[in-house]
Write a protein that holds these residues in place. Structure first.
Motif, short mmCIF file in Angstrom:
data_model
loop_
_atom_site.label_atom_id
_atom_site.label_comp_id
_atom_site.label_asym_id
_atom_site.label_seq_id
_atom_site.Cartn_x
_atom_site.Cartn_y
_atom_site.Cartn_z
N LEU A 40 71.88 -7.68 -25.92
CA LEU A 40 70.84 -8.05 -26.89
C LEU A 40 70.55 -6.89 -27.84
O LEU A 40 70.38 -7.07 -29.05
N GLU A 41 70.50 -5.68 -27.28
CA GLU A 41 70.20 -4.50 -28.08
C GLU A 41 71.28 -4.28 -29.13
O GLU A 41 70.99 -4.11 -30.32
N LEU A 42 72.55 -4.32 -28.67
CA LEU A 42 73.65 -4.07 -29.61
C LEU A 42 73.72 -5.17 -30.67
O LEU A 42 73.88 -4.88 -31.87
N GLY A 43 73.56 -6.42 -30.22
CA GLY A 43 73.64 -7.54 -31.16
C GLY A 43 72.51 -7.51 -32.17
O GLY A 43 72.73 -7.67 -33.38
N THR A 44 71.30 -7.26 -31.69
CA THR A 44 70.14 -7.22 -32.59
C THR A 44 70.26 -6.08 -33.59
O THR A 44 69.97 -6.23 -34.77
N ALA A 45 70.72 -4.92 -33.08
CA ALA A 45 70.87 -3.76 -33.98
C ALA A 45 71.88 -4.08 -35.08
O ALA A 45 71.64 -3.78 -36.26
N ALA A 46 72.99 -4.73 -34.69
CA ALA A 46 74.02 -5.05 -35.69
C ALA A 46 73.45 -6.01 -36.73
O ALA A 46 73.69 -5.86 -37.93
N LYS A 47 72.65 -6.98 -36.25
CA LYS A 47 72.04 -7.93 -37.18
C LYS A 47 71.11 -7.24 -38.17
O LYS A 47 71.01 -7.62 -39.33
N LEU A 48 70.40 -6.21 -37.69
CA LEU A 48 69.46 -5.49 -38.56
C LEU A 48 70.16 -4.41 -39.38
O LEU A 48 69.50 -3.63 -40.07
N GLY A 49 71.47 -4.32 -39.25
CA GLY A 49 72.19 -3.28 -39.99
C GLY A 49 71.86 -1.88 -39.50
O GLY A 49 71.85 -0.91 -40.27
N PHE A 50 71.61 -1.77 -38.21
CA PHE A 50 71.21 -0.50 -37.61
C PHE A 50 72.37 -0.03 -36.73
O PHE A 50 72.73 -0.73 -35.77
N HIS A 51 72.98 1.11 -37.08
CA HIS A 51 74.18 1.53 -36.34
C HIS A 51 74.06 2.95 -35.81
O HIS A 51 74.75 3.85 -36.29
N PRO A 52 73.20 3.17 -34.84
CA PRO A 52 73.10 4.51 -34.27
C PRO A 52 74.22 4.73 -33.26
O PRO A 52 74.98 3.81 -32.95
N GLN A 53 74.30 5.93 -32.72
CA GLN A 53 75.20 6.19 -31.60
C GLN A 53 74.51 5.65 -30.34
O GLN A 53 73.43 6.12 -29.98
N PHE A 54 75.11 4.67 -29.67
CA PHE A 54 74.52 4.16 -28.44
C PHE A 54 75.04 4.91 -27.23
O PHE A 54 76.24 5.16 -27.12
N VAL A 55 74.11 5.26 -26.36
CA VAL A 55 74.45 5.88 -25.08
C VAL A 55 73.81 4.99 -24.02
O VAL A 55 72.59 4.81 -24.02
N VAL A 56 74.62 4.37 -23.16
CA VAL A 56 74.09 3.38 -22.22
C VAL A 56 74.42 3.81 -20.80
O VAL A 56 75.58 4.12 -20.50
N SER A 57 73.42 3.83 -19.93
CA SER A 57 73.67 4.28 -18.56
C SER A 57 74.59 3.30 -17.84
O SER A 57 74.80 2.17 -18.29
N ASN A 58 75.12 3.74 -16.72
CA ASN A 58 76.19 3.00 -16.04
C ASN A 58 75.91 1.53 -15.81
O ASN A 58 76.74 0.68 -16.12
#
Lengths: 370, 432
Positions: B256-274
């Motif tokens: 949801l986070e990645l999809g929502t960010a892409a929709k908002l045109g927000f492209h930070p470096q994502f670091v996701v725990s295991n």
């Protein structure tokens, strides 16, 4: 037998008999069934308060689980404080439970102020909104309420005098059913007092009640408060029995199950609230067990788990309204050949003046207010 | 009725009530000796050729995608081990109950396992919010509560919860190692966090802050697993100008986070725990957008990469997966479930022929287990947490590649230490 004519004595005897039954029942059941009984106690507390509100005062609430949540979270927050400070003692938990009930009473009074201005579906709507919105607050303020995870509810183990092998679950059942008995005792007395008559007078005919000098909103707010105190205590013992207070335990399903319980049991009757709670709790357990034994896939089992009991309550509700408008308690009374003590919602309301006349000619009720 | 009469009746009634309350107090005084955690010789659910253990799992609900495969993998591994005679002549049966990731359900399901089904131990019960709700119950019933499938630090409280043990590295350890990578690789960038609104998120963020500093995170957003709208949080991260977002999320919410960010045109470096970064699980959500959305995402692992066919453990587990687990897509969840099952078999073996609750917990506290993990376990009498550390991995082209050293660290302010030991080789028959 003359003693039994006093309402207070009769209720005290019933209270004592209930306590005895509690001790015998919890002693003969397994620990897991004691855990289920503890849950039942919470339902009875809240349903008893709800039947006073809806059955005796004519106000509907679809948000009683939210009131339970206030009680549950108050108890959790207090018990965590006590546990952190290593404060122990037999008085600690009762104090938290009382505080939970009191806080919920205050919250319910606030809801009551709004409720006193609303009628029928509008009141249902507001209480429904409360039931949906309040648990969501826990994920708004996660630092205090820890979101969906909820709070743990630490409490002292059963007193050593009960024996080393006295199961915690049995102790929880005592706490929970004990609270239910106390709620039933107070509400039964209230029911027979002037306040109980005010509740009914306002339910039956607001104009007539006003003409007789009653402040309708005040009576309605009082009814909400009383109901809230019972729900707060119910929520408190529910949190103790689950050893956790989380939004998932106080969801809308619980509100609806409680309302089903009071209607199925017999609206306005405390005994009916007990029967209804038993049906709702154990029918749920039986149906879920049935679903588990079907050997379905996890996804379909879960769907049935959530929906089958609700569907059953709904169906039962419809059947009860059609066939037994007085609910289980009404049926029992009819079978025993006892005329209903209190007119239920079906049929023409009892004329207020006649009610006053009837009540003032009967022997003085409990409490010795006269 | 006269006043005195009424008073008298009330006195009588009060006396009766007090007498009955007194009766209540001496209701039951059965005396049986209850053991303490260490020397507990009780062994419900154990016979000379079988062991019954239980677990609560999110087979449905917000955490089910991915995680629902874990208990199936555990069951499959036990089936495999049982066919080879089990451990110390005992075969293991795992009873799995679904709690839908709802703590209110976990409370009842766990009691059902312990009080009604009389399981010997709980194994790999999943979830921070869910399992936290039953710790006190487990303590009072003295049930060994092994290898909770979560990295909350709550499992590592031997004084308070003597029978509960973690397994995976705790989220604070992960947060520190991820934070260290962020500090070195993305120096000078604005770092933010997105976490589950409970101990999972809190513990993880605490680890990140232990390395970056307590005021280093420009924006800290949280979500609730029952609310799938993360739009407001992602928008807040965007408007705070975050360049790196460290996430402590379950897979559904990573997606949801990645999809929502892409929709908002927000492209930070994502670091996701295991726990929120399994590629196969995320593919279930993101479908064909998986490879582009995951490109460059940083994560970490304490187990070998599931696609590493050269690893002896992966080979073993893939064989078991084929034969006993309907050959489901082999991912981090299957690997996780089988690894936990293997560690449990080791613990049972170490507990010896006379298996009871006391000997099992003592065996875990003695530690010394080996397995597919990149680092050793920390188990001891004073430490109930699992793996000591992890290794950072970067996802490129839909494949995770480990980078840099394997680090171990503690869950407070201790430094990161490079771990240079290597994992044991898998036994040929899969039994410890």
């Amino acid at each position: 037998m003359a003693l039994l004519r006093s309402t207070l004595v009769r209720h005290l005897v019933l209270l004592a008999l209930g306590a005895l039954a509690l001790v015998l029942l919890t002693g003969s059941l397994s620990t897991f069934h004691n855990y289920e009984l503890a849950g039942l106690g919470a339902y009875v507390c809240t349903a008893a308060g709800l039947t006073v509100l809806t059955g005796l005062n004519g106000q509907i609430s679809l948000g009683h689980a939210a009131l339970m949540a206030i009680g549950g979270y108050t108890v959790a927050l207090l018990q965590i404080r006590f546990s952190d400070r290593a404060i122990t003692g037999l008085w600690v938990l009762p104090l938290s439970l009382l505080a939970g009930a009191a806080v919920t009473g205050v919250a319910a009074a606030v809801v009551g102020v709004a409720a006193a201005r609303l009628r029928g579906p509008y009141l249902a709507g507001v209480t429904l909104a409360l039931g949906v919105a309040l648990p969501a607050l826990t994920s708004r303020f996660t630092s205090v309420f820890k979101g969906d995870q909820g709070l743990s509810v630490p409490f002292d183990p059963p007193p050593a005098s009960l024996g080393a092998n006295f199961a915690v679950e049995r102790w929880q059942a005592w706490i929970s059913l004990g609270a239910a008995l106390i709620v039933l005792f107070f509400l039964a007395n209230l029911n027979r007092s002037a306040i109980g008559r005010h509740f009914r007078a306002v339910r039956d005919d607001e104009v007539a009640a006003q003409l007789s000098g009653l402040s309708v909103p005040r009576v309605q707010i009082l009814a909400f408060t009383v109901s809230g105190v019972a729900a707060g205590l119910g929520g408190g013992v529910f949190a103790v029995s689950l050893q956790t207070a989380s939004p998932g335990s106080f969801d809308l399903t619980l509100s609806l199950a409680l309302l089903s319980a009071v209607v199925i049991g017999g609206l306005g009757s405390l005994a009916g609230a007990v029967w209804g709670s038993i049906i709702v709790v154990y029918l749920g357990i039986v149906l879920r067990g049935f679903v588990d034994d079907l050997g379905l896939s996890a996804a379909s089992a879960q769907k049935l788990h959530d929906n089958l009991p609700n569907a059953a309550f709904g169906l039962l509700l419809v059947l009860v309204m059609l066939i037994l408008p007085g609910g289980i308690q009404g049926l029992l009374r009819r079978l025993a050949g006892v005329a209903p003590v209190d007119r239920l919602r079906r049929g023409r309301p009892e004329p207020f003046a006649a009610a006053i006349a009837q009540h003032s000619s009967s022997p003085p009720p409990s409490g010795g207010q006269q | 009725m006269t006043g005195t009469h009424r008073r008298r009746t009330r006195v009588v009634a009060a006396v009766t009530a007090i007498a009955l309350v007194g009766l209540m107090a001496c209701g039951s005084t059965k005396t049986k000796s209850g053991g303490n955690a260490a020397g507990d010789t009780s062994a419900p659910g154990v016979t000379k050729d079988s062991i019954l253990v239980g677990t609560t799992q999110p087979l449905t609900g917000p955490a089910a995608p991915g995680y629902s495969k874990i208990s199936a993998a555990m069951t499959a591994y036990f089936k495999y081990a049982n066919e080879q005679g089990g451990v110390n002549g005992r075969k293991v049966t795992l009873k799995v109950l679904d709690d839908g990731y709802n703590p209110a359900n976990t409370a009842t399901k766990t009691r059902q396992l312990v009080l009604q089904d009389k399981v010997f131990a709980l194994l790999g019960s999943l979830g921070t919010p869910t399992h936290t709700a039953v710790l006190d119950f487990i303590k009072t019933n003295k049930v060994p509560d092994l290898f909770v499938a979560s990295g909350s630090r709550s499992w590592n409280q031997p004084a308070k919860y003597p029978t509960t043990f973690g397994w995976q590295p705790d989220y604070t350890v992960e947060g520190k190692i991820l934070g260290d990578y962020v500090k070195k690789t993305f120096a000078g960038k604005k770092v933010c966090s997105f976490g589950q609104g409970d101990d999972f998120g809190t513990d993880g963020v605490q680890g990140v802050e232990a390395v970056l500093g307590s005021t280093a995170l420009a924006s800290k957003q949280t979500y609730t697993p029952t609310n799938t709208n993360v739009g407001p949080q992602v928008a807040a991260l965007k408007s705070a100008g975050c360049q790196v977002v460290v996430s402590f999320t379950v897979p559904g919410f990573t997606a949801l986070e990645l999809g929502t960010a892409a929709k908002l045109g927000f492209h930070p470096q994502f670091v996701v725990s295991n726990v929120g970064s399994d590629i196969v699980t995320l593919t279930g959500f993101l479908k064909e957008a998986t490879v582009p959305l995951l490109e460059g995402m940083v994560s970490d692992s304490y187990l070998p990469i599931p696609t590493d066919a050269s690893n002896s453990w992966i080979k073993l587990f893939q064989t078991v997966n084929q034969k006993y687990n309907n050959n489901v897509p082999f991912d981090g969840n299957v690997l996780y479930g089988m690894s936990v099952a293997y560690t449990f078999l080791q613990a049972v073996k170490a507990a010896g022929k006379t298996l009871n609750r006391g000997s099992l917990t003592a065996a875990v506290e003695k530690g010394g287990f080996t397995g597919p993990g990149l680092t050793p376990f920390r188990f001891s009498a004073s430490d109930h947490s699992g793996f000591a550390g992890t290794q950072v991995a970067v996802i490129k082209g839909g494949v995770a590649t480990p980078t840099g050293s394997i680090f171990t660290t503690d869950d407070s302010n201790g430094p990161l230490t490079v771990y240079s030991g290597s994992a044991a080789t898998a036994p040929a028959n899969g039994l410890p």
